[in-house]
Enzyme design. Structure first.
Site, PDB file in Angstrom:
ATOM      1  N   ASP A  60       0.871  -1.182   0.000  1.00 24.06           N
ATOM      2  CA  ASP A  60       0.000   0.000   0.000  1.00 24.06           C
ATOM      3  C   ASP A  60       0.904   1.227   0.000  1.00 24.06           C
ATOM      4  O   ASP A  60       1.444   1.612   1.044  1.00 24.06           O
ATOM      5  CB  ASP A  60      -0.899   0.018   1.239  1.00 24.06           C
ATOM      6  CG  ASP A  60      -2.001  -1.019   1.184  1.00 24.06           C
ATOM      7  OD1 ASP A  60      -2.737  -1.040   0.180  1.00 24.06           O
ATOM      8  OD2 ASP A  60      -2.124  -1.810   2.130  1.00 24.06           O
ATOM      9  N   ARG A 133      -7.412   9.876   2.420  1.00 28.00           N
ATOM     10  CA  ARG A 133      -7.006   8.895   1.403  1.00 28.00           C
ATOM     11  C   ARG A 133      -7.888   8.998   0.156  1.00 28.00           C
ATOM     12  O   ARG A 133      -7.522   8.462  -0.893  1.00 28.00           O
ATOM     13  CB  ARG A 133      -7.087   7.480   1.965  1.00 28.00           C
ATOM     14  CG  ARG A 133      -6.161   7.225   3.138  1.00 28.00           C
ATOM     15  CD  ARG A 133      -6.503   5.938   3.866  1.00 28.00           C
ATOM     16  NE  ARG A 133      -6.303   4.758   3.035  1.00 28.00           N
ATOM     17  CZ  ARG A 133      -6.765   3.552   3.350  1.00 28.00           C
ATOM     18  NH1 ARG A 133      -7.478   3.375   4.470  1.00 28.00           N
ATOM     19  NH2 ARG A 133      -6.527   2.524   2.550  1.00 28.00           N
ATOM     20  N   LYS A 163     -10.350   0.408  -4.860  1.00 31.20           N
ATOM     21  CA  LYS A 163     -10.762  -0.024  -3.519  1.00 31.20           C
ATOM     22  C   LYS A 163     -11.513   1.108  -2.826  1.00 31.20           C
ATOM     23  O   LYS A 163     -11.292   2.283  -3.145  1.00 31.20           O
ATOM     24  CB  LYS A 163      -9.562  -0.491  -2.694  1.00 31.20           C
ATOM     25  CG  LYS A 163      -8.496   0.574  -2.416  1.00 31.20           C
ATOM     26  CD  LYS A 163      -7.307  -0.042  -1.677  1.00 31.20           C
ATOM     27  CE  LYS A 163      -6.317   1.025  -1.254  1.00 31.20           C
ATOM     28  NZ  LYS A 163      -5.125   0.457  -0.606  1.00 31.20           N
ATOM     29  N   HIS A 176     -11.073  -1.916  10.376  1.00 32.49           N
ATOM     30  CA  HIS A 176      -9.937  -2.574  11.026  1.00 32.49           C
ATOM     31  C   HIS A 176     -10.291  -2.972  12.463  1.00 32.49           C
ATOM     32  O   HIS A 176      -9.788  -3.982  12.972  1.00 32.49           O
ATOM     33  CB  HIS A 176      -8.713  -1.648  11.061  1.00 32.49           C
ATOM     34  CG  HIS A 176      -8.113  -1.381   9.719  1.00 32.49           C
ATOM     35  ND1 HIS A 176      -8.554  -0.358   8.907  1.00 32.49           N
ATOM     36  CD2 HIS A 176      -7.106  -2.001   9.052  1.00 32.49           C
ATOM     37  CE1 HIS A 176      -7.836  -0.365   7.791  1.00 32.49           C
ATOM     38  NE2 HIS A 176      -6.959  -1.346   7.852  1.00 32.49           N
ATOM     39  N   ASP A 247     -10.306  -7.855   1.328  1.00 31.29           N
ATOM     40  CA  ASP A 247      -9.489  -7.068   2.241  1.00 31.29           C
ATOM     41  C   ASP A 247      -8.907  -8.053   3.265  1.00 31.29           C
ATOM     42  O   ASP A 247      -9.196  -9.254   3.241  1.00 31.29           O
ATOM     43  CB  ASP A 247     -10.315  -5.961   2.893  1.00 31.29           C
ATOM     44  CG  ASP A 247      -9.477  -4.737   3.282  1.00 31.29           C
ATOM     45  OD1 ASP A 247      -8.240  -4.870   3.391  1.00 31.29           O
ATOM     46  OD2 ASP A 247     -10.060  -3.651   3.483  1.00 31.29           O
TER      47      ASP A 247
END
Length: 331
Positions: A60, A133, A163, A176, A247
């Site tokens: 990433d 992001r 994504k 997460h 993911d």
């Protein structure tokens, strides 16, 4: 197939054994795997040498706070900075986004790494994990950036990964650490969050990474576990023919499918080509889970080995050198 994580800056004996497994398609690198440009190139070479078949090596390297390779690499801006410029200078903003993609891809390839999971095409609507992001909160603006970024990655010899399908930007939760649910119906998602994905697919995106978000009006499972999302909508309705990544199965929102084996099977059964097992402590159990399964071993061939420049080749490339001067280098 599995993309696995490894623990450090060199391969252990156990990790070399993992790479011998037919189900291991490659490795995802993180900050923990990086010490220098030379070291990451050596690690990439060691991964390829340890495996009996071609390996996809990924990272990433989005820019901003999600940039795993730092010292010796250009300081890449977060994507939101281009979205902010778009309001006053759309052509200039798109040109800068193309330059960002070209520079990132060139530096990653020079390190012997095939693919950065980019671009993020989620909408910037307050999600804690996405934040800066994302390019913008406007679907059409994000679509314009998506087309430009995909084309620039291809020009630099790298595949493009959209994504997080079908859109992670509107829910507040960080998957997460928490479960996330988006109550909107499919027609609203098609008119908003899915617009950039359609643009990216039309531009020739090579891969899509799924979100661990539940959209209960479409399917009861997180999107990466839902054949409705992958087979019917992404592949059927939107016509996507590329690689579908899950993911990471170490994320909290993935736990709804049960233990490690349950998560791996749920992704593969739903239509994912590749399951991300980023935590080394989950790899052995994941390998046990896929024993006896028929795996799509050809799915990643188009993303592997597009030809690393090496740093000498990168430095000799005048356009890339000028881009690096514009963005700056991390000491």
């Amino acid at each position: 197939m599995l993309l696995i994580g490894v623990a450090g800056t060199e391969l252990s004996a156990q990790e070399r054994d993992w790479l011998q497994h037919d189900a291991v398609a490659g490795v995802v690198l993180f900050k923990r795997n990086f010490a220098s440009r030379t070291q990451v190139a050596e690690l990439s070479a060691a991964i390829r040498a340890a495996a009996p078949r071609p390996q996809l090596i990924c990272v990433d390297q989005e820019g901003g706070r999600v940039q795993r390779f730092r010292e010796g690499y250009s300081a890449l801006a977060p994507l939101q900075s281009f979205g902010a410029l778009y309001a006053t200078d759309p052509e200039g903003a798109l040109a800068q986004a193309r330059a960002h993609a070209q520079l990132m891809a060139s530096e990653v390839r020079a390190s012997g790494v095939d693919l950065s999971f980019a671009p993020v095409v989620d909408l910037a609507r307050g999600n804690r994990a996405i934040g800066d992001r994302a390019f913008s909160d406007d679907p059409q603006v994000v679509a314009s950036f998506t087309r430009a970024y995909v084309q620039a990655l291809h020009a630099a010899g790298m595949g493009a990964t959209l994504k997080h399908f079908p859109g992670h930007g509107t829910v507040l939760e960080d998957t997460h650490v928490d479960h996330a649910s988006d109550p909107r119906p499919l027609d609203v998602l098609l008119a908003e969050d899915l617009v950039p994905f359609v643009a990216g697919i039309d531009a020739g995106a090579d891969a899509v990474m799924m979100a661990h978000v539940v959209y209960p009006q479409v399917a009861p499972e997180p999107a990466g576990y839902a054949s409705r999302w992958i087979e019917q909508i992404l592949r059927g309705q939107l016509g996507f023919r590329g690689v579908v990544f899950s993911d990471d199965i170490g994320m909290a929102a993935s736990f709804s499918a049960g233990g490690v084996a349950g998560r791996v099977h749920a992704h593969l059964d739903a239509g994912c080509d590749v399951v991300l097992v980023c935590h080394p402590e989950l790899v052995a159990e994941s390998l046990q889970a896929v024993a006896g399964r028929t795996l799509n071993t050809a799915a990643l061939i188009g993303l592997i080995g597009r030809g690393a420049l090496g740093w000498d080749g990168l430095l000799a490339d005048a356009p890339t050198t000028s881009l690096s001067a514009s963005f700056g280098t991390l000491a």
